[in-house]
Design a protein around this motif. Structure first.
Motif, PDB file in Angstrom:
ATOM      1  N   ASN A  83       0.898  -1.134   0.014  1.00  5.63           N
ATOM      2  CA  ASN A  83      -0.265  -0.137  -0.016  1.00  5.63           C
ATOM      3  C   ASN A  83       0.943   1.250  -0.211  1.00  5.63           C
ATOM      4  OD1 ASN A  83      -2.984  -0.828   0.698  1.00  5.63           O
ATOM      5  ND2 ASN A  83      -1.536  -2.124   1.986  1.00  5.63           N
ATOM      6  N   ASP A  88      -6.733   0.662  -4.927  1.00 10.80           N
ATOM      7  CA  ASP A  88      -7.380   0.037  -3.778  1.00 10.80           C
ATOM      8  C   ASP A  88      -8.844   0.656  -3.465  1.00 10.80           C
ATOM      9  OD1 ASP A  88      -7.322  -1.467  -1.544  1.00 10.80           O
ATOM     10  OD2 ASP A  88      -5.614  -0.668  -0.615  1.00 10.80           O
ATOM     11  N   GLU A 142     -11.975  -7.615  -2.526  1.00 11.87           N
ATOM     12  CA  GLU A 142     -11.342  -7.522  -1.192  1.00 11.87           C
ATOM     13  C   GLU A 142     -12.772  -8.018  -0.203  1.00 11.87           C
ATOM     14  OE1 GLU A 142      -8.373  -4.158  -0.521  1.00 11.87           O
ATOM     15  OE2 GLU A 142     -10.434  -3.401  -0.549  1.00 11.87           O
TER      16      GLU A 142
HETATM   17 MG    MG Z   1      -4.609  -2.327   0.391  1.00 10.76          MG
END
Ligand code: MG
Ligand code: C2E
Ligand code: MG
Ligand code: MG
Length: 299
Positions: free
Chosen positions: A125, A187, A244
């Motif tokens: 990230n 993301d 996710e």
């Molecule tokens: Mg992530």
């Protein structure tokens, strides 16, 4: 803001503490406490990375992992990233912390590859704040060189906010990253100020569907429609798409039917400490017979 609040409160005298709600005070205090502890955390080696497997929905195999930071503070205990990443961003500490994450994740992935555990990808990230640091590109290059990790095995997770912030990276910075051979993903896709224009202007490879949409796909027709649309959007743009926060077989089933490429979530595995992730790879990949490969069970 925390220090300003404290300073004002002090300056105004004890009685003025009543202007601050107990909740606010506690929150400010926690921030101050976290900030000062955070300054020492790197040198005291208090961070660790956990790894959450990412599974290919066609083959059922683990094809990658996301590196997620954990902070074990001797007094504060386990501090989750949601409680300290924001402070790290505000103080700029995210730059050295992010560099540590990148180096550790790449070195770990290379070690697993060298141990014959597969040519997996590792996703890291990146905060918007890291993009304003001029050393970002050279430091990624340095880590790849030092660890010897194949650049195509590194994925950088960006958030939509990056494209709306005042530090929006020049298109050419992302192109230069791409030219190192790394992959770029978005993301929490769908939760930011969604603007589709950046998808065509920036060299993105992967969309990660936010878990808030995945959560209710089997009970909320709107969320199901949104997820199906994100998968179609990704594929129409020739991007790969990963869901996710998959927690149930029903969610998995739906995603598979919609042609989602990969999944990540508690249904398959929580993020694991390195030694447990390694055990998972060894157990499941074992001696390499296809039936021994990790398979996601679908009803
Ligand atoms: Mg992530
Ligand atoms: P993220 O990048 O979206 O990471 C996914 C989060 O969802 C992780 O939370 C993960 O543990 C959680 N998760 C995964 N599967 C499931 C599931 O099935 N159900 C539920 N309820 N949750 C699931 P975590 O590890 O607490 O991290 C939170 C956020 O902190 C991350 O969200 C990311 O934005 C940030 N973060 C974590 N590590 C780093 C880092 O090294 N650098 C930066 N800049 N941010 C990080
Ligand atoms: Mg996410
Ligand atoms: Mg995130």
């Amino acid at each position: 803001h925390a220090d300003i609040a404290m300073y004002r409160a002090k300056k105004l005298g004890r009685n003025n503490f009543q202007f601050y709600t107990p909740a606010m005070n506690e929150e400010s205090l926690e921030r101050v406490r976290i900030e000062s502890a955070l300054r020492n955390a790197l040198v005291r080696n208090e961070f660790v990375l956990h790894y959450q497997p990412q599974v290919d929905l066609q083959t059922g195999r683990i094809v990658g992992m996301e590196a997620l930071i954990r902070w074990k503070h001797p007094e504060l205990g386990m501090v989750p990233p949601t409680r300290f990443i924001g402070v790290a961003e505000d103080t700029g500490l995210i730059v050295p912390i992010g560099a540590w994450v990148m180096r550790t994740a790449c070195a770990q992935n290379k070690a697993w590859q060298d141990a014959g555990l597969g040519h997996l990808r590792v996703a890291v990230n990146l905060s918007a704040r890291q993009f304003s640091a001029t050393e970002l590109l050279p430091s990624i290059e340095q880590v790849l060189e030092d660890t010897g990790l194949d650049p195509s095995c590194l994925e950088l997770e960006l958030t939509e906010s990056l494209f709306m912030s005042d530090v929006t990276p020049a298109v050419d910075l992302l192109h230069r990253m791409k030219s190192l051979g790394v992959k770029l993903s978005i993301d929490d896709f769908g939760t930011g100020y969604s603007s589709f224009s950046y998808l065509s202007r920036f060299p993105i490879d992967v969309l990660k569907i936010d878990r808030s949409f995945v959560n209710d796909i089997t009970i909320d027709a709107n969320d199901a429609a949104i997820v199906a649309s994100i998968i179609a959007l990704a594929h129409n743009l020739r991007l790969s798409v990963i869901a996710e926060g998959v927690e149930t077989a029903e969610q998995l089933d739906y995603l598979r039917h919609q042609g989602c490429d990969e999944m990540q979530g508690y249904y398959f595995s929580r993020p694991l400490p390195a030694h447990e992730f390694e055990q998972l790879l060894r157990q499941r990949r074992g001696l390499g017979a296809p039936e021994d490969e990790p398979q996601v069970q679908v009803a």
